[in-house]
Design an enzyme around this catalytic site. Structure first.
Site, PDB file in Angstrom:
ATOM      1  CD  GLU A  45      -2.855   0.781   2.511  1.00 51.28           C
ATOM      2  OE1 GLU A  45      -2.783  -0.216   3.258  1.00 51.28           O
ATOM      3  OE2 GLU A  45      -3.515   1.794   2.768  1.00 51.28           O
ATOM      4  NE  ARG A 270       3.852  -7.805  11.017  1.00 53.64           N
ATOM      5  CZ  ARG A 270       3.203  -7.188  10.026  1.00 53.64           C
ATOM      6  NH1 ARG A 270       2.164  -7.749   9.463  1.00 53.64           N
ATOM      7  NH2 ARG A 270       3.575  -6.007   9.618  1.00 53.64           N
ATOM      8  CE  LYS A 280       2.881   0.127   5.080  1.00 55.59           C
ATOM      9  NZ  LYS A 280       2.494   0.041   3.660  1.00 55.59           N
TER      10      LYS A 280
END
Ligand code: ATP
Ligand code: MG
Length: 570
Positions: A45, A270, A280
């Site tokens: 994204e 992850r 983020k």
């Protein structure tokens, strides 16, 4: 597509396996599930810079495509125009290229599918599987219930197909304010999976989009766009992180209702790294609130920060290979990443001498005005990297820490009356100290040298244990050197026991700036992107942002001491 192997070498006739995802892909190939195709994608994204966790995901997706003769797409999942920016679209591509990844013509944007996604939404409405809901965001949240309480149906859930079509069309036409109405999937308000309780699939946002401009004032949610975008692109294996396991039934539901191509979703754990944060949102806060100088601050876990700090793409790839992929979350020590960086730099870094905290040293019996050129090897690991000449003269700088007036027993460096070796040079002995009359600080060492010891060996075979680095004072060049430590002082800054904010764990000593360093003259032509080892001090690189001609700034990439391999040996 450039082939970029990061899987094991396969012997003829067998396909490489090395992790559970590759095993699945291999089985699918055997059973011809996708007619022998392997199409993966890396779907960032564009709302921030890439970090090392993204590198793991990108290398995995591109690596699998390469291993099985497939293709990997780069797709920007750009469905939220309020948080996304063109700057990020550029930085993400730059960082992926730097890692050595190549998507060829396969660059896509979810926003390119806005028309298709709108059609899909209409199809759901027509099937009675989606409705326009007038509840506020807050009300929707309250109606949703939680893990113990079932959700409540929206009073707008039974709107007719024609009313829904009319209202959705008017949402799109811009008749309503932001947040006034949404389109929701009609699934099951009592489902044990909260994602299935009539999730929002379209919202009104009167915000221009970086690619579609003013064309749309309604935007699909990430959940509605992501799986359908994968489907549109014919992705065979949608690899994502574990938190999407609970979204899989929803994605399956959309694909089943729409009756379109069904990729295989596979979740993996992850990457979490110690002493840093990877969200983020938090990284953006650090940037916006000035805790770091930018996304490319050398202390950041971002690829741009690591590049600026001197990490090589090769070391990041090796690191990602070594940590592998698993189904269970864990935290990898940042020391392991640093170990990979050091291992790679050791092979390729040019050696040089630099003095970070200079102390003047005068060799009293060395002729004034005389200069010798001493030969120094560029990399003892690799003779093909050759050697260079380093000027030597009567006045040198040495490291302040390499002198002690009153040393402990095992101090083998400079001290009054003691002999020490100058790297590539002579044996010298300290005979006198000059101090500042007011502060008592040592400001100069007076030494003698033994002219018979050029190259560092005494002809009489006497033993000298210590070897120190130095630069010739009149030939040396000035530089600023920045030393970095972990951005956070605690291992898991996200997990504080007292509920305090992660920012409380910031390491106040993560950056130390040394502004009066002296370097050997060959470094005046240092190029950014070339790694150096400053002998005894670590690996360094020219800072590409703050250096200019005549004002050199070097970053320390990693110190020499390897805490990770030590831990592992113990
Ligand atoms: P957010 O969605 O909260 O903005 P994100 O880090 O998931 O953050 P994306 O741009 O969606 O950001 O990530 C792109 C891809 O990278 C996704 O497939 C995501 O699963 C993967 N990814 C993100 N963080 C990690 C990580 N720490 N380890 C491995 N893969 C990751
Ligand atoms: Mg994400």
């Amino acid at each position: 597509m450039t082939a970029q192997k990061n899987g094991p070498k396969s012997s003829p006739g067998t396909l490489p396996t090395s992790d559970f995802i590759r095993t699945i892909v291999q089985t699918d190939l055997k059973t011809n599930k996708f007619e022998g195709r392997v199409i993966t994608r890396f779907p960032p994204e564009p709302n921030g810079y890439l970090h090392i966790g993204h590198a793991k995901s990108a290398l995995l997706n591109f690596g699998i495509a390469a291993d099985y003769g497939g293709v990997c797409h780069l797709r920007f999942d750009d469905t939220n125009p309020t948080k996304e920016e063109v700057e990020y679209v550029h930085s993400i591509q730059e960082d992926l290229r730097w890692l050595g990844l190549d998507w060829g013509d396969h660059l896509y944007y979810s926003s390119d599918y806005f028309d298709r996604l709108y059609e899909y939404a209409l199809r759901l409405i027509q099937k009675g599987k989606a409705y326009v809901c007038d509840l506020s965001q807050d009300e929707i949240r309250r109606y949703r219930g939680n893990f113990t309480e079932p959700g409540k149906r929206s009073p707008f859930r039974e709107r007719s197909v024609s009313e829904n079509l009319d209202l959705f069309e008017r949402m799109r036409a811009g008749e309503f304010e932001d947040g006034f109405r949404v389109l929701r999937a009609k699934i099951d308000m009592t489902s044990g999976n909260l994602n299935m309780r009539d999730p929002v699939i379209y919202r009104i946002m009167n915000v221009p989009h970086h690619r579609t401009g003013d064309k749309w004032c309604i935007y699909p949610t990430y959940d509605f766009a992501h799986g359908q975008s994968d489907s549109i692109e014919g992705i065979t294996h949608s690899i994502c992180t574990l938190e999407f396991e609970d979204h899989r039934p929803l994605y399956d539901w959309f694909l089943d209702q729409l009756n379109i191509h069904h990729p295989q979703q596979i979740e993996f754990a992850r990457l979490n790294l110690s002493h840093t944060v990877m969200s983020k949102r938090k990284l953006l806060e650090l940037v916006e609130q000035g805790y770091v100088t930018g996304w490319d601050d050398p202390r950041m876990p971002t690829l741009s920060g690591m590049r600026r700090r001197g990490y090589t793409p090769e070391s990041i790839r090796v690191f990602c290979e070594r940590i592998g992929v698993a189904k269970r979350e864990n935290t990898v020590e940042i020391a392991m990443l640093e170990h990979c960086v050091r291992e790679d730099l050791n092979k390729r870094a040019l050696r040089a001498m630099a003095v970070l905290n200079p102390l003047r040293l005068v060799i009293e019996n060395y002729p004034e005005g005389q200069v010798e050129e001493l030969e120094a090897v560029n990399n003892p690991e690799d003779p093909s990297m050759g050697s260079r000449m380093v000027p030597f003269s009567r006045e040198l700088y040495v490291e302040r820490d390499d002198f002690q007036e009153d040393p402990p027993p095992k101090f083998y460096r400079l001290a009054p009356g003691k002999e020490v070796r100058l790297r590539y040079g002579y044996l010298i002995k300290c005979v006198k100290i000059k101090k500042d009359e007011e502060t008592g600080e040592v400001i100069e060492l007076r030494c003698t040298y033994d002219p018979e010891t050029r190259g560092g060996q005494a002809p009489d075979g006497r033993k000298v244990r210590g070897t120190i680095h130095w630069v010739s004072a009149p030939h040396s060049i000035a530089a600023e050197v920045r030393l970095y430590d972990h951005l956070f002082a605690t291992e898991k800054p996200d997990e504080t026991t007292d509920g305090s904010d992660y920012r409380r764990s910031l390491n106040p000593n993560s950056l130390v700036t040394l502004s009066s360093c002296r370097l050997e003259p060959s470094l005046s032509s240092a190029k950014s992107g070339t790694p150096y080892q400053f002998e005894r001090l670590g690996y360094f690189c020219l800072d590409p942002v703050d250096s200019s001609t005549g004002s050199l700034v070097f970053n320390r990439t990693v110190p020499l001491r390897d805490s990770w391999s030590k831990v592992k040996k113990a």
